[in-house]
Design a protein around this motif. Structure first.
Motif, mmCIF file in Angstrom:
data_model
loop_
_atom_site.group_PDB
_atom_site.id
_atom_site.type_symbol
_atom_site.label_atom_id
_atom_site.label_comp_id
_atom_site.label_asym_id
_atom_site.label_seq_id
_atom_site.Cartn_x
_atom_site.Cartn_y
_atom_site.Cartn_z
ATOM 1 N N ALA A 41 0.929 -1.228 0.042
ATOM 2 C CA ALA A 41 -0.057 0.158 0.197
ATOM 3 C C ALA A 41 1.086 1.141 -0.167
ATOM 4 N N ASP A 42 0.305 2.517 -0.394
ATOM 5 C CA ASP A 42 1.113 3.609 -0.453
ATOM 6 C C ASP A 42 1.789 4.180 0.644
ATOM 7 N N ASP A 126 -6.804 -5.775 0.874
ATOM 8 C CA ASP A 126 -7.109 -5.332 -0.323
ATOM 9 C C ASP A 126 -5.841 -5.843 -1.143
ATOM 10 N N LYS A 128 -2.866 -5.882 -0.696
ATOM 11 C CA LYS A 128 -1.728 -5.071 -0.550
ATOM 12 C C LYS A 128 -1.106 -5.173 1.002
ATOM 13 N N GLN A 130 0.071 -3.865 4.208
ATOM 14 C CA GLN A 130 -0.209 -2.622 4.698
ATOM 15 C C GLN A 130 1.175 -2.389 5.770
#
Length: 154
Positions: A41-42, A126, A128, A130
């Motif tokens: 995740a970003d 999702d 990704k 985290q």
């Protein structure tokens, strides 16, 4: 942090972890030819001993570049992994590895006190990562022995 939009099973989370570890074995490249950073995740966080906490893909890329730059080759022992699933987003994977660090080779169990045993704690939502906190001895080549008297006894 993004809202959770997809419900994932433990096996799906496990598949993300396996893709991540296999990307390490493949020089940071995923099975689809993408970057290992694509799995995050970003705003993800990664902790690595003696490096600290990296937040966001830019810092995670720096962490992986600095740590990975010292590792010539790594291979995880997939058939020996232990998995713990929390029933939520958390997955724990314990395992072993071998490879070559710039300071020399390592293999889990040789010597028994040496590098190669690790445990990673993941949060995956999702599809990704985290968060992953990596717990291992970063002295891959086993050179930091003078500070530990029990290692001097042979």
């Amino acid at each position: 942090m993004a809202l959770n939009t997809q419900t994932m099973t433990d096996e799906q989370r496990k598949s993300v972890v396996l893709e991540y570890l296999k990307a390490f074995d493949n020089g940071g490249v995923t099975s689809t030819g993408g970057s290992i950073l694509d799995l995050f995740a970003d705003d993800a966080q990664v902790y690595f001993p003696k490096w600290g906490l990296a937040t966001g893909k830019e810092q995670i890329g720096r962490l992986f570049g600095e740590v990975g730059g010292m590792i010539k080759q790594i291979e995880h022992h997939y058939s020996h992994f232990n998995w713990i699933f929390s029933g939520t987003d958390t997955v724990v994977c314990e395992g072993t590895s071998h490879g070559e660090h710039r300071d020399g080779p390592w293999r889990a169990g040789l010597p028994e006190w040496g590098a190669g045993r690790w445990c990673d704690v993941f949060e995956i939502r999702d599809w990704k990562i985290q968060r992953v906190f990596i717990y291992l001895d970063p002295d891959y080549a086993g050179q930091d022995t003078a500070r530990y008297p029990w290692l001097q006894r042979g």
